[in-house]
Design an enzyme around this catalytic site. Structure first.
Site, short mmCIF file in Angstrom:
data_model
loop_
_atom_site.label_atom_id
_atom_site.label_comp_id
_atom_site.label_asym_id
_atom_site.label_seq_id
_atom_site.Cartn_x
_atom_site.Cartn_y
_atom_site.Cartn_z
N ARG A 119 0.83 -1.21 0.00
CA ARG A 119 0.00 0.00 0.00
C ARG A 119 0.86 1.25 0.00
NH1 ARG A 119 -5.46 1.69 0.84
NH2 ARG A 119 -6.21 -0.45 0.99
N GLU A 160 -9.39 6.19 7.43
CA GLU A 160 -7.96 6.42 7.27
C GLU A 160 -7.58 7.68 6.51
OE1 GLU A 160 -5.85 2.16 7.00
OE2 GLU A 160 -7.62 2.34 5.72
#
Length: 797
Positions: free
Chosen positions: A342, A745
């Protein structure tokens, strides 16, 4: 001044100052039923009154044992001898458990079978579990553990990213993404730059520490109350350690006092030890880790070293970019593969790089195994790109915002990421334009320059940075969720799903979805604890996907029941189904109306099923590791922030004076909850980038393991002037639950604006003649060193 705004359907309100009656009226005008209302967290009153029940608040059953885990004092060593006889003989001790007592597999890892519950023969970080003591009190267990006689033979230890790079210590295979020919593009570009940025880790510092309470049942059965974001993973791990089938283990969690990723894989160790003690002794067993032990034993956000090269033109347009990411994983893999991936996926942030190479190494060190943390590698990937754009702007003498604008992904598609996913939903240019105007960025930038010209000691900086964050688990199979909905005869509703509540407001959002489907008041929906006995094989509540996945699953379950009610009413009253209309707390059947409970009662008497499961799997996402290409994300969430800071050039102290945030949550399911997530995410990101410094000594022992040595942000660190707005034009183009967007997030990375603003302030300390070499976190020591270094390079005496 402090403002928190809802911008919905073109209207802006200051939430904190709006009278309750006005909020209620606004809610009545919102989408009827449950969603789009600024409803309070379902446990808010219990939180502030102390009535919310966490694992440690569950009344202890008679005979409950308390556990303490003894850990290694060495970073890397062979265990030459261990004598536990004095431990077993200590007062109050009922059992001492080590690797030889495990009937199943000595492993608590989520993927790679490389994380033992108890070390055998060799220890690989200071803090690794060796054995556990079960005693009548925690104090007795801790005192007994200290009596163990352990002999070590020290082995060489790798402690830092640089140590691991020098030793070629790759824990997992490297990975690379490539778009075009960046090396050729850099070589042909009119201007070129290169540099390195190091970014530190971060401790989760959840308010509720790691804890598990295990109750033995009949035969092989065991019930485990665990503070975990991933009940199914804990269930599987406990079963694996005990050597039983998953169906013998039930894991339940009503709420957590924070998680932030630290309770995704890490609770498995503590739950396994508690369950092992319970089954070995036949007595309930609780393992509650105190703060110091928790911080030493559990993984952190990965720290990174990122080397970069970039070629660009006179406008700041990036022609080619290369990023070499090196992540410190720790001694075992944990979730490092996905986290490092990621970081690569987000190396572009909101910028169309056109030609890019992103190379990632996942390094083994003899430190605690790092793990998931809010953003899951995304923040580390983004920070290097923001450093690049700040450096390019400085080299060209341009406003960094203009350079950022020159590189944004265009609206309407046509540009692809370094992993070859087309970006079709970019709204970053429009959002940044709106925030630039509402925040007064240009005038304030001039004011900052004017202030700096007349202030020899204090220097200010300002920066506007965007966020583009991909939403989905990058391990495609995890993008699934289940739910269970019961409608009782009185019209009340029982809701259960696989998501977990860690304070983020997931439960109330999903309840609002169910209330919306049935068009009933929210208080008619009962929120129940997450349990593996009701909804199986769930994914972790992570990747910002909790509302997306569980909301859709609950919606499917509720719609199945509503469909049965519609079919029943249509058949009974001999009407087409489109004449059955759900209204607030009632149902119109032709030209007549009846209450929702009355319809439910009639359906029950006519043997209509009023219970349903629901399931949802995110469609159309995939990623091919061989070609490093695909569509790993269902959609992107966007945001932007302007931060203004001040630094003291004599001490390095710094403070964020004002922040303006505009964030896209699509059509918000609950604006009040979303605003809280945006504010909290920003503050946590600010802590990562400015105050939260992890430090290990030369022996590999974590020395920042308590609030006395590790500084999380407090209320005093919150900017006095904080203006947060939900973007009024937000609407998810992807088919998510009521067109909402994830919010857990993405806001954390809005804090990158504060870090870039500090860089700007440090540059001001050198009269803008040298670009600062500042790593994160920007602690006073680092800021002071960066000021002195910039001044030296600028030719100051």
């Amino acid at each position: 001044m402090s403002e928190t705004r809802i911008q919905d359907r073109g209207e802006a309100e200051t939430l904190r100052d709006v009278p309750h009656h006005k909020l209620a009226a606004a809610a009545d005008k919102a989408i009827r039923g449950g969603v789009a209302r600024p409803v309070a967290h379902d446990s808010a009153a219990r939180h502030v009154t102390g009535a919310a029940v966490y694992v440690d608040d569950i009344p202890e059953l008679p005979g409950t044992l308390h556990l303490h885990v003894a850990t290694s004092s060495r970073a890397h060593a062979r265990v030459a001898a261990i004598d536990l006889a004095p431990v077993r003989a200590a007062p109050g001790v009922v059992a001492v458990l080590s690797a030889g007592d495990i009937p199943g597999e000595n492993d608590c890892s989520p993927v790679f079978h490389d994380d033992p519950v108890f070390a055998e023969g060799e220890v690989q970080y200071a803090g690794q579990s060796l054995f556990a003591v079960a005693a009548v009190t925690r104090e007795a267990a801790r005192a007994a553990a200290a009596l163990a006689r352990i002999e070590y033979e020290d082995l060489p230890a790798l402690l830092t990213v640089d140590d691991a790079l020098a030793a070629d210590a790759d824990l997992l295979p490297p990975h690379e993404m490539r778009l075009g020919d960046p090396e050729a593009a850099i070589a042909a570009a009119p201007r070129r730059l290169a540099g390195t940025i190091r970014v530190g880790g971060q401790d989760h510092f959840y308010l509720e520490g790691q804890i598990a309470y295990a109750v033995p049942g009949e035969g092989e059965d065991v019930l485990v109350h665990s503070s975990t974001q991933h009940p199914s993973e804990v269930q599987h791990t406990v079963a694996k350690v005990l050597g039983v089938a998953d169906h013998a283990v039930t894991v339940e969690v009503r709420r957590m006092g924070g998680g932030f990723g630290g309770k995704e894989s890490q609770p498995a160790l503590f739950a396994a030890i508690a369950a092992l003690a319970a089954k070995k002794t036949g007595r309930p067993a609780k393992l509650r880790v105190d703060r110091d032990d928790d911080m030493v034993m559990t993984g952190k956000r990965h720290d990174f070293r990122i080397d970069w090269e970039v070629g660009f033109d006179g406008s700041g347009r990036i022609a080619g970019a290369v990023f070499r990411q090196a992540a410190r994983c720790g001694y075992s893999a944990d979730l490092s593969g996905g986290i490092a991936d990621r970081a690569m996926f987000h190396a572009d942030n909101a910028y169309d790089l056109r030609a890019a190479r992103i190379h990632s190494r996942r390094l083994k060190t003899h430190t605690v195994s790092n793990t998931a943390f809010r953003g899951f590698g995304g923040p580390q990937g983004m920070i290097a790109t923001e450093r690049v754009l700040d450096a390019v702007a400085f080299a060209l003498g341009r406003d960094p915002l203009d350079v950022r604008r020159a590189n944004f992904y265009p609206p309407g598609g046509g540009a692809v990421t370094p992993y070859h996913q087309e970006v079709t939903d970019s709204v970053v240019s429009e959002m940044v334009e709106e925030l630039e105007r509402s925040s007064g960025y240009r005038a304030r930038r001039q004011a900052v320059r004017a202030f700096n010209a007349g202030s020899p000691i204090l220097k200010k900086g300002i920066s506007l940075t965007p966020v583009k964050f991909g939403i989905s688990f990058t391990a495609t199979h995890l993008n699934q969720a289940g739910a269970l909905v019961h409608v009782y005869k009185d019209g009340s509703v029982h809701l259960n799903h696989g998501g977990t509540e860690m304070g983020q407001g997931l439960f109330v959002k999903v309840a609002q979805v169910v209330a919306e489907v049935f068009q009933i008041d929210l208080d008619r929906v009962k929120i129940t604890a997450t349990t593996t006995a009701k909804v199986p094989n769930t994914s972790a509540t992570a990747a910002s996907s909790g509302s997306d996945l569980n909301g859709m699953a609950a919606k499917a379950a509720a719609e199945a029941i509503r469909g049965r009610l519609v079919a029943f009413a249509a058949a009974k009253y001999r009407l087409p189904e489109d004449r059955i209309v759900f209204l607030p707390n009632r149902v119109r059947i032709g030209n007549e109306e009846m209450s929702f409970p009355d319809l439910v009662q009639e359906a029950y008497l006519n043997q209509v099923s009023l219970s349903s499961t629901g399931f949802y799997a995110t469609p159309g996402i995939h990623y091919d590791r061989e070609t490093a290409s695909g569509k790993p994300f269902f959609y992107y969430a966007y945001g932007a922030a302007v931060s203004e800071v001040a630094i003291d050039t004599l001490t390095g102290e710094n403070r964020v004076l004002r922040v303006d945030i505009l964030h896209d949550v699509g059509r918000s399911l609950n604006p009040a909850i979303d605003l809280g997530q945006i504010e909290g995410g920003f503050i946590q990101g600010l802590g990562w980038l400015t105050t939260e410094e992890l430090w290990w000594d030369e022996a590999g022992r974590l020395r920042t393991h308590a609030p006395s040595t590790y500084k999380i942000p407090t209320a005093n660190d919150r900017p006095d002037d904080m203006r947060i707005a939900i973007w009024s034009k937000g609407e998810n183009r992807a088919e998510t639950v009521f067109r909402s967007k994830a919010v857990g997030e993405p806001p954390l990375m809005l804090a990158l604006s504060a870090f870039s603003a500090i860089v700007d302030a440090v540059a001001a300390a050198a009269d803008y003649r040298a670009f600062p070499d500042l790593d994160a976190p920007a602690t006073p020591e680092r800021v002071l060193a960066a000021v002195e270094d910039a001044r030296r390079r600028a030719g100051f005496a």
